[in-house]
Each structure stands twice: as structure tokens, then as C-alpha cells.
Enzyme design. Structure first.
Site, PDB file in Angstrom:
ATOM      1  N   ASN A 122       0.855  -1.183   0.000  1.00 14.16           N
ATOM      2  CA  ASN A 122       0.000   0.000   0.000  1.00 14.16           C
ATOM      3  C   ASN A 122       0.892   1.234   0.000  1.00 14.16           C
ATOM      4  OD1 ASN A 122      -2.137   1.775   0.193  1.00 14.16           O
ATOM      5  ND2 ASN A 122      -2.309   1.589   2.412  1.00 14.16           N
ATOM      6  N   ILE A 123       1.460   1.549  -1.137  1.00 18.70           N
ATOM      7  CA  ILE A 123       2.338   2.715  -1.256  1.00 18.70           C
ATOM      8  C   ILE A 123       1.453   3.959  -1.339  1.00 18.70           C
ATOM      9  CG2 ILE A 123       4.142   3.839  -2.615  1.00 18.70           C
ATOM     10  CD1 ILE A 123       4.850   1.037  -3.716  1.00 18.70           C
ATOM     11  N   CYS A 158      16.025   6.184   2.254  1.00 23.33           N
ATOM     12  CA  CYS A 158      15.178   5.345   3.105  1.00 23.33           C
ATOM     13  C   CYS A 158      16.141   4.481   3.916  1.00 23.33           C
ATOM     14  CB  CYS A 158      14.179   4.530   2.277  1.00 23.33           C
ATOM     15  SG  CYS A 158      14.913   3.541   0.956  1.00 23.33           S
TER      16      CYS A 158
END
Length: 210
Positions: free
Chosen positions: A120-121, A145
């Protein structure tokens, strides 16, 4: 000058990757960097340690994994204005203090490290991060990141689409960093990402020019 990779191996500047060599030519002089706290080897030559998966994306835009204290000398030489962190966890105090001490603004867009098939980006978060990247007032900017692979790869991939790269080239770049851990879901997200709302943002860095 000598560079050290994230595995601690020292290599001469002329043996570095093409992008790192071209960038390294613009680093500060040895005396000034040493005075700023960079490490030196047994021969007295300064050593810069790039973060994991560090690379230049475009003029004024860099990508990497999560930097730590071993990378501070290298980061200082970049003369960053901004850092974009894509991890939701609280930013490490030592790194946060380093950014503050050097006048570097931190933008944090928390994207959870989802793994397939539960993906679920958040598209709105990616769009907000891209708006920061596209604003040249934030350059030089570092996008990172944890490993510099998936979340960073999605941001860079969407940027490449704005720069009108063909999808095969976008995916080649993504896979170069993700390697064996490349995710079909990430590449699908990049392909389907709606860039229309960002097309009016001015892009004055190199790859956007024809």
C-alpha cells in the site's frame, strides 16, 4: 583524496564508479575537509565514506540508504540544503543534530516498508516528497530510506517519468539498486503513478532538458 565504500574498503578516486568520480571532483579540499572532522587513513589522506547505495540522481539530487555518523564527513562535503527521509521511525538524534549544525533541513515522509503481496504505497505521500525534490530551492538534496532501494527507488522512478524517461530505462535503474530484491509492486506503482499534477512544477536540472 581517498574514498571508502560502506564495506570499509578504501579505493582510489580513479577506480570509483563513473558517477561517484565525476561528483568527487567537486569535493572540498583535503585541508578544509580534515578540519571539519573527516577521517584520515594511515598516510594522512582524508577518507570520505558514502552512505549505502549512494549515487547522484541528477544535478543537485542524490540518493542513498540511511546515513550514520560514519558518513557525516562525506555528507558535509555535499553541502546539502535538504534531506528527504522516507522512513516513518523517529530520526536518530545524532544525525538530526548533525543536520541542524550544518543548516540542513529535514523533510520526513513516513512510508512503511511494505512487502509483497501486502502493498500500500501512499501516492499522496510520494507526490508531496516529489514536490520537495522538484523545488530547486531545496537543492542539493539527499533522498534516503533504510537501504536506498525500494522507497527511494519509487521516488526516483516517478521523477524519471516526469523527466520523460522510457519505462524500460526507469525499471533498469530501479533494478540496479534493488537487485535481487526488486519488487513487481514498486515497478507497477511507478508505471501507474499519476504525474499530471506535477507537470507544472519547473525542472531546471539536467535530465529534464532536451
Amino acid at each position: 583524496m581517498k574514498l571508502e565504500n560502506s564495506n570499509g574498503e578504501i579505493f582510489a578516486e580513479n577506480n570509483a564508479s563513473e558517477s561517484l568520480v565525476s561528483f568527487a571532483n567537486g569535493l572540498q579540499s583535503p585541508n578544509s575537509a580534515t578540519a571539519n572532522g573527516a577521517d584520515v587513513d594511515k598516510d594522512g589522506e582524508e577518507i570520505f565514506v558514502p552512505p549505502l547505495n549512494f549515487a547522484m540522481v541528477d544535478n543537485g539530487i542524490f540518493r542513498a540508504g540511511f546515513p550514520d555518523s560514519a558518513n557525516f564527513g562525506f555528507l558535509k562535503s555535499l553541502r546539502l540544503r535538504s534531506v528527504i527521509c522516507l522512513c516513518p521511525e523517529p530520526y536518530p538524534e545524532a544525525t538530526s543534530e548533525f543536520l541542524k549544525a550544518n543548516g540542513i533541513r529535514l523533510y520526513q515522509f513516513g512510508i512503511d516498508a511494505f512487502k509483497e503481496p501486502f502493498v500500500n504505497i501512499p501516492e499522496h505521500t510520494v507526490r508531496e516528497a516529489l514536490q520537495v525534490v522538484l523545488d530547486v530551492r531545496n537543492h542539493p538534496v539527499l533522498i534516503h530510506c533504510k537501504r536506498g532501494k525500494h522507497r527511494t527507488g519509487c521516488i526516483v522512478g516517478c521523477l524519471r517519468r516526469l523527466q520523460r524517461w522510457c519505462l524500460s530505462s526507469v525499471f533498469d535503474e530501479y533494478q540496479r539498486f534493488a537487485a535481487a530484491k526488486a519488487r513487481v509492486s514498486d515497478q507497477r506503482f511507478i508505471e501507474l503513478f499519476d504525474i499530471s499534477s506535477l507537470k507544472n512544477n519547473p525542472m531546471s536540472f539536467s535530465c529534464s532538458k532536451k
